[in-house]
Enzyme design. Structure first.
Site, PDB file in Angstrom:
ATOM      1  N   GLY A  86       0.972  -1.119   0.384  1.00 55.84           N
ATOM      2  CA  GLY A  86       0.259   0.128  -0.215  1.00 55.84           C
ATOM      3  C   GLY A  86       0.836   1.239  -0.147  1.00 55.84           C
ATOM      4  N   ARG A  89       5.261   5.685   1.703  1.00 54.10           N
ATOM      5  CA  ARG A  89       5.117   6.726   2.176  1.00 54.10           C
ATOM      6  C   ARG A  89       4.879   8.077   1.372  1.00 54.10           C
ATOM      7  NH1 ARG A  89      10.949   8.291  -1.281  1.00 54.10           N
ATOM      8  NH2 ARG A  89      10.769   6.614  -2.617  1.00 54.10           N
ATOM      9  N   GLY A 122       8.763   6.267   6.275  1.00 55.98           N
ATOM     10  CA  GLY A 122       7.473   7.096   5.520  1.00 55.98           C
ATOM     11  C   GLY A 122       7.874   8.186   4.444  1.00 55.98           C
ATOM     12  N   ARG A 172       3.548  14.396  -6.481  1.00 59.14           N
ATOM     13  CA  ARG A 172       3.884  13.859  -7.797  1.00 59.14           C
ATOM     14  C   ARG A 172       2.396  13.901  -8.368  1.00 59.14           C
ATOM     15  NH1 ARG A 172       5.808   7.884  -8.029  1.00 59.14           N
ATOM     16  NH2 ARG A 172       3.723   7.018  -6.659  1.00 59.14           N
ATOM     17  N   ASP A 250       3.155  -3.449  -8.522  1.00 56.96           N
ATOM     18  CA  ASP A 250       2.525  -2.771  -7.840  1.00 56.96           C
ATOM     19  C   ASP A 250       3.123  -0.947  -7.921  1.00 56.96           C
ATOM     20  OD1 ASP A 250       5.056  -3.652  -6.420  1.00 56.96           O
ATOM     21  OD2 ASP A 250       5.377  -2.006  -5.851  1.00 56.96           O
ATOM     22  N   ASN A 251       4.006  -1.682  -9.223  1.00 62.81           N
ATOM     23  CA  ASN A 251       4.872   0.005  -9.994  1.00 62.81           C
ATOM     24  C   ASN A 251       4.385   0.159 -11.225  1.00 62.81           C
ATOM     25  OD1 ASN A 251       6.314  -0.172  -7.972  1.00 62.81           O
ATOM     26  ND2 ASN A 251       8.024  -0.724  -7.933  1.00 62.81           N
TER      27      ASN A 251
END
Length: 484
Positions: A86, A89, A122, A172, A250-251
């Site tokens: 999940g 960070r 994080g 981002r 997951d990327n």
């Protein structure tokens, strides 16, 4: 202010609560702005003041409508399924709509722990923030879909990685932060209703044109579109010599945008099996493997979509990936050697070129610029370029014969220059920018950022050596870790 929107929203919060956790970001104390991407700010038609931007990027305050959340997902990391993933960070603050009504995610990275941080703190460090800030802009300017960074700030706190490093945070911007791993998670827990909700969310926010498709085929077309966009993105990477380094599922973004920059690299001397991540001991994510890993990740996504689509529709999407990648890559590589008219022999011509470049260890970027300087085979031989060998002479002969089959062969050199950047964000340049920034000098980053925005021309104020191949061996092929 954008006439169509006066404040942010967080559309993701409309989904079920088990999709996310609400977060209070850990703000940076006494932050200072490192860099502001004013071009992106203007493109989005934002009206953030300097103080509002600094508050937002440091986690000290957010515009109206923002609702910080951390998303839950899973994914395959280095080939193994990890159910405990999940946003560890980063937090999704919300969306801002541009003048075309496209919602853009604003994601704050480095703002402290979330329920998904596991053993991490994080936080982000200045080094990794700069790398993502510059890397996203480099790919965007080269016409390759990528997330981008709006701004970076830092303070005097120190964060432990391999050593103690200055803390930073950054924002981002992406079309979405939904990953392949989101769908893997829902499939793993057999949540068909959740899968439909998330698929509808992606269609609404990223692919609204799919709403016009009949409901019975809409999810299959969503899967097909994601596979297509992923293939286009990876073909772009291969053509510019970009290695992502950590292509875990997951990327992978469902928008087909370059996502989660880590130990990435633009190649120096060409190596077909170049590995940019020293954690990748088996070369799973080597340059040569990126197209196959893209397909593998699309297979994982297609399997997850099995809750919504048929096996035949899953297979069709995977075929779309293969066909799209092959077409896009060959088209891009054809342009890099100045060719425009598609001919059957081009595939073998490009493949043989890459083998020779690998064997000769030629600079991947500079080779094409040099090729543009020669109009015929004899001119290359007279100059002793690229190498006086039978294999090179045979390839050059084939190549210049092939050029004459173009409708306008005299335009080949110009086409090469149009598709070959003069400025490339090599890792040693990144490292020099980071070293200066860690000493409080951000001038070099400003100049490099300007060069990234105009990669096909020389920008004044940028060190001249940045437009040439690396001059020393210790500048070439720098390999970094996942913490990058």
């Amino acid at each position: 202010m954008n006439p169509s929107q006066t404040e942010f929203t967080n559309l993701y919060c409309q989904l079920s609560r088990h999709f996310f956790s609400e977060i209070t970001p850990e703000a940076l104390h006494e932050p200072k702005l490192v860099h502001h991407n004013r071009t992106l700010h203007d493109d989005l038609q934002l009206a953030l003041s300097a103080s509002e931007l600094l508050d937002m990027v440091s986690g000290n305050g957010f515009p109206a409508g923002c609702r910080p959340i951390a998303q839950k997902y899973t994914g395959h990391q280095f080939g193994y399924y990890n159910p405990d993933l999940g946003d560890g960070r980063g937090v999704l603050l919300g969306q801002w709509r541009d003048s075309n009504q496209q919602p853009w995610d604003f994601h704050l990275k480095g703002c402290g722990q979330t329920p998904y941080s596991r053993r991490g703190d994080g936080r982000a460090v200045l080094r990794s923030a700069i790398r993502e800030h510059l890397g996203g802009e480099a790919l965007h300017a080269l016409g390759i879909n990528s997330t981008r960074s709006l701004a970076i700030c830092h303070n005097l706190e120190a964060v432990r990685r391999e050593t103690m490093e200055p803390r930073a945070s950054y924002i981002r911007i992406a079309k979405t932060h939904v990953r392949f791993g989101h769908f893997e998670w829902l499939a793993q827990i057999e949540d068909k209703a959740g899968m439909q909700l998330l698929a509808d969310y992606v269609i609404e926010t990223v692919y609204p044109h799919l709403k016009a498709i009949d409901a019975a085929d809409r999810y299959a077309e969503l899967l097909n579109t994601i596979a297509h966009n992923t293939a286009v993105m990876i073909a772009g990477w291969q053509a510019v010599g970009f290695c992502h380094g950590v292509l875990n599922s997951d990327n992978m973004s469902v928008a087909g945008e370059t996502f989660d920059f880590g130990p990435y690299a633009f190649m120096d001397d060409f190596e077909i099996h170049f590995i940019c991540n020293h954690s990748d001991t088996e070369g799973r994510y080597a340059y040569s493997q990126q197209p196959n890993i893209g397909l593998w990740n699309c297979q994982l996504l297609a399997q997850a979509f099995g809750l919504l689509v048929s096996e035949q529709q899953q297979e069709a999407a995977l075929n779309t990936y293969v066909e799209t990648y092959n077409h896009e890559y060959l088209q891009r590589m054809r342009a890099k050697i100045g060719l425009q008219e598609p001919l059957p022999e081009d595939r073998e011509l490009v493949a043989d070129l890459l083998i020779l470049m690998d064997q000769s260890q030629l600079d991947f970027q500079h080779f094409f610029l040099q090729l543009a300087d020669f109009e015929n085979e004899q001119a290359c031989l007279n100059a002793g370029w690229p190498m006086d060998s039978n294999n090179w002479q045979a390839w050059l002969k084939r190549y210049f014969i092939r050029r004459q089959l173009e409708l306008f062969p005299e335009g080949c050199s110009q086409r090469i220059r149009q598709h070959t950047p003069l400025f490339v964000l090599r890792n040693y340049i990144n490292q020099e920018v980071i070293a200066a920034a860690e000493q409080g000098d951000f001038d070099l980053m400003d100049r490099v950022f300007q060069a990234l925005g105009s990669p096909f021309e020389k920008v004044s104020g940028v060190p001249a050596r940045y437009y040439e191949p690396p001059q020393s061996e210790n500048q070439k092929g720098l390999i970094l870790s996942c913490s990058s």
